[in-house]
Design an enzyme around this catalytic site. Structure first.
Site, short mmCIF file in Angstrom:
data_model
loop_
_atom_site.label_atom_id
_atom_site.label_comp_id
_atom_site.label_asym_id
_atom_site.label_seq_id
_atom_site.Cartn_x
_atom_site.Cartn_y
_atom_site.Cartn_z
N CYS A 76 25.07 22.47 -16.63
CA CYS A 76 23.72 22.28 -16.08
C CYS A 76 22.82 21.89 -17.24
O CYS A 76 22.39 22.74 -18.02
CB CYS A 76 23.20 23.53 -15.39
N CYS A 224 18.54 16.80 -11.77
CA CYS A 224 19.87 17.29 -12.13
C CYS A 224 20.27 16.61 -13.43
O CYS A 224 20.50 15.39 -13.45
CB CYS A 224 20.88 17.00 -11.03
#
EC number: 5.1.1.7
Length: 293
Positions: A76, A224
């Site tokens: 992430c 993202c």
């Protein structure tokens, strides 16, 4: 009893990607998927970043990453920038190294105040590495579509792994499609045995891409980081962009560089602190999975 009982947490965001960071380096007890879902019900997030005791010399921590549905993620990028901001606070270090499921990640203070750079490692293109359920010799674009055969709504995505699987559909307008409808269908398509992050991307010019993403395990998000990396790499593989590009996401801007010398992908962007709090043990009292997970 949960490892998160009474623990201090920081609510942050990486250009709109909602992040919760918890420092558990003094607490080796595991956090369960049920715990992660309980946190999401109390403090809504896209990813939960858990700093656990370091397992390798030279690293600050092992970072375990949960999506808000309780599933785990290997990477992430936006969350790692938030972790970096927390760890750099009060430190005179210019660089930090963390271990994740996807491997080692190096982080640096960015080129300007409030910016942080994360080395996201090398992308993977092999069909077994992404992974895909069947063999594709060329993953720059694969045969996959949604909608009627003679008039597909979305088709021929590029696929890449940045420690997690990504499919990028090239479109003229990223806002012209109902990603909230198509995202979960594509995320769970049989071609992706581990599910996938689904991105709609438009190449503005050789230095600029706009994009939206349906995140595996989190749904529609404002940003993202790993998808931005995957999209930049996929565009460069198709020779449609340079190897350094500006990415415009609903939540803000990222700069992605795919280095020639070592094939690593660098992501630079902001990270914002919102507030901190402490978890009430009552939050986890009913956090039990029937499987014991």
């Amino acid at each position: 009893m949960s490892a998160l009982d009474n623990r201090l947490f920081a609510k942050m965001n990486g250009i709109g990607n909602e992040i919760v960071v918890v420092d558990l380096r003094d607490q080796p007890a595991p956090v369960t998927p049920a715990d992660a879902r309980a946190v999401a019900a109390h403090v809504p997030y896209d990813q939960l970043m858990l700093l656990q005791p370091a397992r390798l010399p030279g690293t600050e921590a092992f970072v375990r990453i949960y999506n808000n549905d309780g599933s785990e993620s290997g990477a992430c990028g936006n969350g790692m920038r938030c972790v970096a901001r927390q760890m750099f606070a009060g430190s005179d270090k210019n660089g930090l190294t963390f271990e994740t499921r996807a491997g080692l990640l190096n982080c640096w203070r960015g080129p300007a105040d409030g910016l942080y750079t994360v080395d996201m490692g090398e992308p993977k293109f092999g069909w077994q590495d992404i992974p895909l359920a069947e063999e594709f010799r060329d993953t720059r674009m694969i045969e996959l579509q949604i909608g009627p055969i003679d008039a597909p709504v979305l088709h021929t995505p590029s696929v890449v792994s940045m420690g997690n699987p990504h499919a990028i559909f090239w479109v003229d307008d990223v806002n012209a499609y109902d990603l909230g409808r198509f995202g979960p269908l594509l995320e769970n398509h049989p071609i992706f045995p581990e599910r996938a992050n689904i991105t709609l991307a438009h190449i503005v010019d050789r230095q600029h891409i706009t994009m939206r993403t349906w995140e595996r395990g989190a749904g529609l998000t404002k940003a993202c980081g790993s998808a931005a990396c995957a999209t930049a790499v996929a565009a460069a593989r198709l020779k449609r962009t340079d190897r350094t590009v500006e990415m415009t996401l609903p939540g803000g801007q990222l700069t992605i560089e795919w280095r020639d010398n070592d094939n690593h992908v660098l992501m630079t962007g902001g990270a914002e602190f919102e507030f901190e709090g402490r978890f009430d043990p009552a939050l986890f009292a009913g956090a039990l999975d029937p499987t014991g997970a």
